[in-house]
Scaffold this active site. Structure first.
Site, PDB file in Angstrom:
ATOM      1  N   SER A 181     102.586 -61.111 -23.423  1.00  0.00           N
ATOM      2  CA  SER A 181     102.583 -60.291 -24.631  1.00  0.00           C
ATOM      3  C   SER A 181     102.176 -61.084 -25.866  1.00  0.00           C
ATOM      4  O   SER A 181     102.402 -62.298 -25.958  1.00  0.00           O
ATOM      5  CB  SER A 181     103.965 -59.676 -24.850  1.00  0.00           C
ATOM      6  N   GLN A 215     103.223 -62.108 -29.299  1.00  0.00           N
ATOM      7  CA  GLN A 215     104.618 -62.271 -29.693  1.00  0.00           C
ATOM      8  C   GLN A 215     104.787 -63.353 -30.738  1.00  0.00           C
ATOM      9  O   GLN A 215     103.883 -64.161 -30.971  1.00  0.00           O
ATOM     10  CB  GLN A 215     105.455 -62.636 -28.464  1.00  0.00           C
ATOM     11  N   HIS A 239     108.282 -65.949 -32.176  1.00  0.00           N
ATOM     12  CA  HIS A 239     109.676 -66.344 -31.987  1.00  0.00           C
ATOM     13  C   HIS A 239     110.273 -66.592 -33.367  1.00  0.00           C
ATOM     14  O   HIS A 239     109.641 -67.223 -34.219  1.00  0.00           O
ATOM     15  CB  HIS A 239     109.779 -67.604 -31.135  1.00  0.00           C
ATOM     16  N   LYS A 288     113.271 -70.561 -31.685  1.00  0.00           N
ATOM     17  CA  LYS A 288     112.608 -70.865 -30.422  1.00  0.00           C
ATOM     18  C   LYS A 288     111.226 -71.479 -30.649  1.00  0.00           C
ATOM     19  O   LYS A 288     110.201 -70.882 -30.306  1.00  0.00           O
ATOM     20  CB  LYS A 288     112.488 -69.604 -29.573  1.00  0.00           C
ATOM     21  N   GLU A 323     108.214 -73.839 -29.515  1.00  0.00           N
ATOM     22  CA  GLU A 323     107.826 -74.184 -28.152  1.00  0.00           C
ATOM     23  C   GLU A 323     106.531 -74.980 -28.129  1.00  0.00           C
ATOM     24  O   GLU A 323     105.715 -74.934 -29.045  1.00  0.00           O
ATOM     25  CB  GLU A 323     107.719 -72.941 -27.266  1.00  0.00           C
ATOM     26  N   HIS A 346     101.196 -65.479 -31.114  1.00  0.00           N
ATOM     27  CA  HIS A 346     100.504 -66.118 -30.001  1.00  0.00           C
ATOM     28  C   HIS A 346     100.586 -65.250 -28.750  1.00  0.00           C
ATOM     29  O   HIS A 346     101.414 -64.340 -28.657  1.00  0.00           O
ATOM     30  CB  HIS A 346     101.089 -67.506 -29.701  1.00  0.00           C
ATOM     31  N   ARG A 371     107.932 -58.882 -29.815  1.00  0.00           N
ATOM     32  CA  ARG A 371     106.646 -58.523 -29.216  1.00  0.00           C
ATOM     33  C   ARG A 371     105.892 -57.507 -30.073  1.00  0.00           C
ATOM     34  O   ARG A 371     106.503 -56.660 -30.719  1.00  0.00           O
ATOM     35  CB  ARG A 371     106.858 -57.966 -27.812  1.00  0.00           C
ATOM     36  N   LYS A 412     106.862 -53.764 -22.387  1.00  0.00           N
ATOM     37  CA  LYS A 412     108.233 -53.979 -22.848  1.00  0.00           C
ATOM     38  C   LYS A 412     108.401 -53.485 -24.287  1.00  0.00           C
ATOM     39  O   LYS A 412     107.425 -53.102 -24.947  1.00  0.00           O
ATOM     40  CB  LYS A 412     108.578 -55.472 -22.764  1.00  0.00           C
TER      41      LYS A 412
END
Length: 441
Positions: A120, A122, A124, A147, A149, A285, A304, A310
């Protein structure tokens, strides 16, 4: 080297990861995740299922398990979180772990991804937003953590990340009729005018309106635009070959999704093996295809906006995403051999966060012995390729040997030096809490 079941003082333990069979993952033998699990004990890798992710760590949604030294004496695997709780003083070090009843949770989650179709679009949340979202919508945003990453390519990996430089977006608006089919002409003209006449500091609001109009376009208009784009794909020759690859993939799998045309607004990057991106909180991203290592703060928080069935929180993404429009920095790891903490054969990916860093070691001299210096924190080691033997560095007592084979993984306690005896060229990844969180992004 000593063997046997009496390993009370041991500081190295084999673990098995948690396999995730998400539908976007590659199937069967085509999946790197499946290939890595072939040599791992207790993992069923015989089916033609989707093998999307392999998790290492203590996250409740996919905790690693510790393999007992003697499977006959201890047939049940032990939760890594519970194992660390029993041995916390020896294992952990001065890290920002979380101690709960009967368990300890590491601050990072270490993954391998094998991507068949796009994940997806999305973001964070940052720490402040994560806390707010968890308080307001705990059924959707499961924890109050940020989050950040890191993604490191294992094979060529297509990624959309952050907004393109504004001049590139403006050029696509002028040359891509499918975009202007779905975005109001006044919004397009405002964006073009501001790009041509105003400083970069004035561009956030027009870019936000442009992005919002695209994400909120109706499905019928999107389908018409996507159909026209599909018809001209054979002759579509953008300067960026990665963009065409992304559009071809998304036209096949997400024909009615507004996220498809977002490829004209986002940076599209094809990472080569060893190249990496650090994704700060609030960075838009999506991973499109490929195989990669991912390391992140141990959080479930995902907001998302597209390319998914979802729950999508489009308004939240529009209002909280970072609208800075620039090329992301490609990381290739740093050799920090002057530091006593790292091997001269190790490249370190160290984003400016405290929760994690990743080391990549290539040990190519067969029959050679390499030493990994002790770290002041626990680490997780994954053998990506090769074979050999892992032992505690001489001077530690007792000492035991462990097989290094493709897909095997271990936890190494803090303050523990190890030797690697190479049989066949070894490539391994080592994740741990950050030792170098002051490095620039």
């Amino acid at each position: 080297m000593q063997c046997g079941s009496d390993r009370v003082n041991e500081r190295i333990f084999e673990i098995v990861g948690s396999v995730k069979n998400y539908k976007w993952g590659k199937r069967g033998n085509n999946s790197l995740v499946r290939q890595l699990t072939v040599n791992s004990l207790f993992l069923d890798s015989t089916s033609d299922d989707h093998y999307a992710e392999l998790w290492f760590g203590t996250h409740p949604s996919g905790p690693s398990q510790v393999i007992p030294f003697s499977k006959k004496e201890h047939p049940e695997l032990n939760s890594l979180a519970a194992h660390l709780y029993k041995d916390a003083d020896a294992a952990i070090g001065n890290t920002n772990h979380v101690k709960l009843a009967n368990s300890i949770h590491l601050p990072f989650l270490f993954k391998v991804l094998s991507i068949r179709t796009a994940l997806s679009i999305q973001t964070h949340p940052d720490a402040k937003l994560a806390k707010k979202l968890h308080q307001q919508y705990p059924e959707i945003y499961k924890d109050s953590k940020h989050k950040p990453e890191l993604v490191i390519a294992l094979t060529n990996t297509l990624v959309m990340c952050g907004f393109r430089p504004l001049n590139e977006i403006a050029e696509f608006l002028r040359q891509t009729p499918e975009l202007t089919m779905v975005i109001d002409k006044n919004i397009v003209n405002e964006f073009l005018y501001v790009c041509d006449t105003s400083p970069a500091s004035s561009h956030t609001k027009p870019l936000k309106r442009l992005f919002s109009a695209l994400l909120c376009a109706d499905k019928y208009t999107l389908s018409c635009a996507h159909r026209k784009l599909l018809e001209r794909m054979p002759s579509f020759q953008p300067n960026d070959s990665a963009l065409k690859k992304v559009l071809q993939a998304l036209l096949e799998d997400f024909f009615e999704d507004a996220g498809l045309l977002c490829a004209f607004l986002f940076n599209v990057i094809e990472l080569s093996p060893g190249e990496a991106l650090f994704l700060k909180p609030n960075t838009i991203h999506a991973y499109i295809s490929g195989d990669c290592i991912e390391c992140m703060a141990a959080s479930d928080n995902v907001i998302r906006a597209g390319l998914t069935q979802k729950y999508k929180d489009i308004d939240m993404v529009i209002n909280t995403v970072n609208y800075k429009a620039e090329r992301p920095k490609i990381l290739r790891g740093e050799n920090l051999q002057d530091s006593f903490l790292f091997s001269p054969f190790e490249r370190i990916y160290a984003p400016p966060v405290s929760e994690f860093q990743v080391g990549l070691l290539r040990l190519d001299q067969e029959s050679h012995i390499y030493v990994l210096p002790a770290l002041p924190a626990i680490s997780i080691v994954l053998v990506y390729r090769g074979s050999g033997i892992l032992t505690r560095f001489p001077g530690h007592s007792p000492g035991y040997s462990y097989p290094l084979k493709t897909g095997r993984s271990y936890i190494i306690y803090k303050d523990t030096s190890v030797e690697i005896h190479v049989k066949e060229e070894i490539v391994l990844y080592r994740a741990c809490p950050s030792m170098l969180s002051s490095l620039p992004a």
